[in-house]
Design a protein around this motif. Sequence first.
Motif, PDB file in Angstrom:
ATOM      1  N   PHE A  96       0.879  -1.169   0.000  1.00 55.30           N
ATOM      2  CA  PHE A  96       0.000   0.000   0.000  1.00 55.30           C
ATOM      3  C   PHE A  96       0.915   1.217   0.000  1.00 55.30           C
ATOM      4  N   LEU A  97       0.960   1.909  -1.129  1.00 56.49           N
ATOM      5  CA  LEU A  97       1.851   3.051  -1.328  1.00 56.49           C
ATOM      6  C   LEU A  97       0.997   4.313  -1.376  1.00 56.49           C
ATOM      7  N   GLN A  98       1.079   5.134  -0.348  1.00 57.41           N
ATOM      8  CA  GLN A  98       0.193   6.292  -0.233  1.00 57.41           C
ATOM      9  C   GLN A  98       0.945   7.599  -0.373  1.00 57.41           C
ATOM     10  N   ASN A  99       0.322   8.521  -1.119  1.00 53.75           N
ATOM     11  CA  ASN A  99       0.842   9.869  -1.280  1.00 53.75           C
ATOM     12  C   ASN A  99      -0.345  10.818  -1.165  1.00 53.75           C
ATOM     13  N   GLY A 100      -0.526  11.358   0.025  1.00 52.00           N
ATOM     14  CA  GLY A 100      -1.684  12.211   0.263  1.00 52.00           C
ATOM     15  C   GLY A 100      -2.977  11.422   0.197  1.00 52.00           C
ATOM     16  N   SER A 101      -3.922  11.881  -0.636  1.00 58.77           N
ATOM     17  CA  SER A 101      -5.216  11.218  -0.755  1.00 58.77           C
ATOM     18  C   SER A 101      -5.226  10.140  -1.834  1.00 58.77           C
ATOM     19  N   ASP A 102      -4.084   9.893  -2.440  1.00 55.78           N
ATOM     20  CA  ASP A 102      -3.978   8.864  -3.481  1.00 55.78           C
ATOM     21  C   ASP A 102      -3.094   7.718  -3.000  1.00 55.78           C
ATOM     22  N   ALA A 103      -3.352   6.536  -3.542  1.00 56.96           N
ATOM     23  CA  ALA A 103      -2.568   5.378  -3.145  1.00 56.96           C
ATOM     24  C   ALA A 103      -2.529   4.357  -4.269  1.00 56.96           C
ATOM     25  N   LEU A 104      -1.517   3.507  -4.205  1.00 53.84           N
ATOM     26  CA  LEU A 104      -1.421   2.350  -5.079  1.00 53.84           C
ATOM     27  C   LEU A 104      -1.483   1.116  -4.191  1.00 53.84           C
ATOM     28  N   PHE A 105      -2.400   0.224  -4.489  1.00 57.10           N
ATOM     29  CA  PHE A 105      -2.629  -0.952  -3.657  1.00 57.10           C
ATOM     30  C   PHE A 105      -2.444  -2.208  -4.493  1.00 57.10           C
ATOM     31  N   GLN A 106      -1.665  -3.137  -3.955  1.00 58.46           N
ATOM     32  CA  GLN A 106      -1.441  -4.394  -4.654  1.00 58.46           C
ATOM     33  C   GLN A 106      -1.737  -5.550  -3.729  1.00 58.46           C
ATOM     34  N   ILE A 107      -2.534  -6.506  -4.237  1.00 58.75           N
ATOM     35  CA  ILE A 107      -2.890  -7.695  -3.480  1.00 58.75           C
ATOM     36  C   ILE A 107      -2.387  -8.924  -4.231  1.00 58.75           C
ATOM     37  N   PRO A 108      -2.298 -10.061  -3.582  1.00 60.25           N
ATOM     38  CA  PRO A 108      -1.802 -11.264  -4.259  1.00 60.25           C
ATOM     39  C   PRO A 108      -2.600 -11.579  -5.526  1.00 60.25           C
ATOM     40  N   GLY A 109      -1.876 -11.858  -6.587  1.00 66.12           N
ATOM     41  CA  GLY A 109      -2.511 -12.221  -7.848  1.00 66.12           C
ATOM     42  C   GLY A 109      -3.065 -11.064  -8.631  1.00 66.12           C
TER      43      GLY A 109
END
Length: 218
Positions: A193-206
Amino acid sequence: MKRVTPLWVALITASACAATSLCANAGTSTVLATSFDCARASAAIEKLICRTPQLKQMDIELTRLYRLALTDDHSVPRPDKVEIEQRFWVDARNRCSAEAEPKACTIRSYAERAHQLRQGSVIARTKDPSRRTDGPVAFRCTGLNALIAVTYFNVEPRVVYLKWANTSATLVQVPNDSATQFNGKDYRGSYSFLQNGSDALFQIPGSGQMSCTVEPVG
């Protein structure tokens, strides 16, 4: 017959201290302590908590949230049920000593319980300057039908608890110079979970990275 006072009633007076994490006693201030006496700790998990600064901070914060929830007549569930749930939670937390990674299990246990208490009680979500938790905050991610509820545990290192649909993940902060990054893994695989302010990049298995944005309140 001796009348037994429920724990949640007995702790209401102490909640004022918990709200600020400071209690006045005979003219001195004492920092809110852990939920048990480390000098008398006997259970394996209690000993682990006492010798691990991160877990000790999480225990102190959870004690604060719990005491606040006990004062909230509108909490979901109600205070008497919160007390019952807390007893079950302590038993479950202590069973982390039998896990392959007791510390990781204990971190997950505290993160999930903090999320539950904050989600269920407006009083527990008050913005006390001494708090070590924030949220839950809702994120909407491309590729996920459900919103992600995110609760932050501001200890060292920081912990984030994410819950969506019937799934949850607990991640721990890792170094990143450009954003706030949390990583974690469970039996399903790895998460980030990579967050920058109100935005984020989320990665889950698969899955590849999903773009997420904080969902406006109201």
